[in-house]
Design a protein around this motif. Sequence first.
Motif, PDB file in Angstrom:
ATOM      1  N   ALA A 117     -74.326 -15.613  54.790  1.00 34.03           N
ATOM      2  CA  ALA A 117     -74.887 -15.633  56.281  1.00 34.03           C
ATOM      3  C   ALA A 117     -76.456 -15.323  56.284  1.00 34.03           C
ATOM      4  O   ALA A 117     -77.277 -16.188  57.123  1.00 34.03           O
ATOM      5  CB  ALA A 117     -74.221 -15.114  57.418  1.00 34.03           C
ATOM      6  N   THR A 118     -76.754 -14.406  55.621  1.00 30.25           N
ATOM      7  CA  THR A 118     -78.222 -13.862  55.465  1.00 30.25           C
ATOM      8  C   THR A 118     -79.276 -15.110  55.033  1.00 30.25           C
ATOM      9  O   THR A 118     -80.186 -15.489  55.428  1.00 30.25           O
ATOM     10  CB  THR A 118     -78.325 -12.678  55.009  1.00 30.25           C
ATOM     11  OG1 THR A 118     -77.832 -11.616  55.667  1.00 30.25           O
ATOM     12  CG2 THR A 118     -79.796 -12.187  54.919  1.00 30.25           C
ATOM     13  N   LEU A 119     -78.568 -15.413  53.869  1.00 30.02           N
ATOM     14  CA  LEU A 119     -79.419 -16.497  53.152  1.00 30.02           C
ATOM     15  C   LEU A 119     -79.555 -17.628  53.757  1.00 30.02           C
ATOM     16  O   LEU A 119     -80.650 -18.576  53.897  1.00 30.02           O
ATOM     17  CB  LEU A 119     -78.837 -16.647  51.680  1.00 30.02           C
ATOM     18  CG  LEU A 119     -78.820 -15.440  50.598  1.00 30.02           C
ATOM     19  CD1 LEU A 119     -77.917 -15.515  49.581  1.00 30.02           C
ATOM     20  CD2 LEU A 119     -80.114 -15.424  50.475  1.00 30.02           C
ATOM     21  N   ALA A 120     -78.405 -18.290  54.627  1.00 27.47           N
ATOM     22  CA  ALA A 120     -78.525 -19.459  55.230  1.00 27.47           C
ATOM     23  C   ALA A 120     -79.400 -19.395  56.559  1.00 27.47           C
ATOM     24  O   ALA A 120     -79.959 -20.343  56.670  1.00 27.47           O
ATOM     25  CB  ALA A 120     -77.011 -19.959  55.642  1.00 27.47           C
ATOM     26  N   ALA A 121     -79.205 -18.065  57.219  1.00 29.30           N
ATOM     27  CA  ALA A 121     -80.329 -18.106  58.344  1.00 29.30           C
ATOM     28  C   ALA A 121     -81.724 -18.059  57.808  1.00 29.30           C
ATOM     29  O   ALA A 121     -82.441 -18.592  58.616  1.00 29.30           O
ATOM     30  CB  ALA A 121     -79.758 -16.877  59.080  1.00 29.30           C
ATOM     31  N   ARG A 129     -73.528 -20.071  44.062  1.00 24.69           N
ATOM     32  CA  ARG A 129     -74.171 -21.336  43.426  1.00 24.69           C
ATOM     33  C   ARG A 129     -74.129 -22.520  44.317  1.00 24.69           C
ATOM     34  O   ARG A 129     -74.805 -23.417  44.319  1.00 24.69           O
ATOM     35  CB  ARG A 129     -73.804 -21.277  41.992  1.00 24.69           C
ATOM     36  CG  ARG A 129     -74.054 -20.159  40.801  1.00 24.69           C
ATOM     37  CD  ARG A 129     -73.631 -20.430  39.790  1.00 24.69           C
ATOM     38  NE  ARG A 129     -72.048 -20.464  39.676  1.00 24.69           N
ATOM     39  CZ  ARG A 129     -71.421 -19.843  39.046  1.00 24.69           C
ATOM     40  NH1 ARG A 129     -71.733 -18.362  38.897  1.00 24.69           N
ATOM     41  NH2 ARG A 129     -70.112 -19.837  38.707  1.00 24.69           N
ATOM     42  N   SER A 130     -73.092 -22.607  44.881  1.00 23.74           N
ATOM     43  CA  SER A 130     -72.886 -23.715  45.738  1.00 23.74           C
ATOM     44  C   SER A 130     -73.760 -23.701  46.884  1.00 23.74           C
ATOM     45  O   SER A 130     -74.380 -24.805  47.066  1.00 23.74           O
ATOM     46  CB  SER A 130     -71.511 -23.629  46.414  1.00 23.74           C
ATOM     47  OG  SER A 130     -71.017 -24.804  47.247  1.00 23.74           O
ATOM     48  N   LEU A 131     -73.852 -22.701  47.550  1.00 24.03           N
ATOM     49  CA  LEU A 131     -74.741 -22.540  48.881  1.00 24.03           C
ATOM     50  C   LEU A 131     -76.210 -22.739  48.276  1.00 24.03           C
ATOM     51  O   LEU A 131     -77.020 -23.546  48.931  1.00 24.03           O
ATOM     52  CB  LEU A 131     -74.688 -21.144  49.409  1.00 24.03           C
ATOM     53  CG  LEU A 131     -75.741 -21.118  50.668  1.00 24.03           C
ATOM     54  CD1 LEU A 131     -75.259 -22.056  52.009  1.00 24.03           C
ATOM     55  CD2 LEU A 131     -75.650 -19.666  51.058  1.00 24.03           C
ATOM     56  N   ALA A 186     -73.434 -29.068  56.592  1.00 16.15           N
ATOM     57  CA  ALA A 186     -72.158 -28.430  56.953  1.00 16.15           C
ATOM     58  C   ALA A 186     -72.033 -27.184  56.182  1.00 16.15           C
ATOM     59  O   ALA A 186     -71.603 -25.932  56.605  1.00 16.15           O
ATOM     60  CB  ALA A 186     -70.914 -29.329  56.610  1.00 16.15           C
ATOM     61  N   ALA A 187     -72.303 -27.240  55.018  1.00 19.70           N
ATOM     62  CA  ALA A 187     -72.268 -25.987  54.153  1.00 19.70           C
ATOM     63  C   ALA A 187     -73.268 -24.678  54.722  1.00 19.70           C
ATOM     64  O   ALA A 187     -72.734 -23.716  54.574  1.00 19.70           O
ATOM     65  CB  ALA A 187     -72.344 -26.220  52.724  1.00 19.70           C
ATOM     66  N   VAL A 188     -74.263 -24.918  55.079  1.00 17.50           N
ATOM     67  CA  VAL A 188     -75.341 -24.077  55.593  1.00 17.50           C
ATOM     68  C   VAL A 188     -74.574 -23.648  57.027  1.00 17.50           C
ATOM     69  O   VAL A 188     -74.827 -22.356  57.238  1.00 17.50           O
ATOM     70  CB  VAL A 188     -76.651 -24.594  55.758  1.00 17.50           C
ATOM     71  CG1 VAL A 188     -77.362 -23.753  56.710  1.00 17.50           C
ATOM     72  CG2 VAL A 188     -77.163 -24.741  54.420  1.00 17.50           C
ATOM     73  N   ASN A 189     -74.345 -24.611  57.761  1.00 15.14           N
ATOM     74  CA  ASN A 189     -73.485 -24.045  59.203  1.00 15.14           C
ATOM     75  C   ASN A 189     -72.279 -23.208  58.758  1.00 15.14           C
ATOM     76  O   ASN A 189     -72.264 -22.335  59.615  1.00 15.14           O
ATOM     77  CB  ASN A 189     -73.254 -25.267  60.042  1.00 15.14           C
ATOM     78  CG  ASN A 189     -74.718 -25.890  60.479  1.00 15.14           C
ATOM     79  OD1 ASN A 189     -75.643 -24.856  60.704  1.00 15.14           O
ATOM     80  ND2 ASN A 189     -74.772 -26.909  60.728  1.00 15.14           N
TER      81      ASN A 189
END
Length: 199
Positions: free
Chosen positions: A137-141, A72-74, A97-100
């Motif tokens: 990591a998958t969602l952020a990428a 939820r935070s991401l 910063a959270a995504v990285n």
Amino acid sequence: MDEPQTGDAVPPPAPGAEDYLALDFVNSAVAVPGGQYIDLLGTPATANQWLTKHGLAPSDAGVQETCATQLRSLREHLRALFAARVQGLPALPAALAAVNDALGRAPAAALLHWDEKNGPYRATPCPTHEILDRALATLAANAADLLTGTDAERLTACGSPPCNRYLLRHGRRQWCSVRCGDRARAARAYARRTHPTPS
């Protein structure tokens, strides 16, 4: 709300979600008419269901509340970045910063292993404690690909309040679903009837 509503309450995926998992992810919390709010990551069980449905975790991953909280935070950080992109504003440093951080949680390449009988081989490790890191990591990428790619120009917010979902615009379409489009057209028609333009 503990469990998400199903059926008509949950809108279909927004345009672009078939190409960008991150778009479906940020839309996993949606405001619907009547002041209702549906959160598909609202509990560990529903978060596990969402991850399983999208191929990011096995059905028996055993997502705990701390994992659901991280998801939820991401999601909120990605929503902030999507909003900044759509509105042409600078990104919040905390969201970047959270995504990285999420991008750095899982190795991008299969690791080298050595089996005494068969010799070297490569495999991507995914023990239970790493499932969430890989999902994040998958969602952020995927979100980073959307925000930096050619489709970023098409990213927009649904134009039918109270909906808070994002979509990739096709032509002039500004709504994430037929239901939102119908609601927006009905609101415009009502406004014309109740506030006619002076002749």
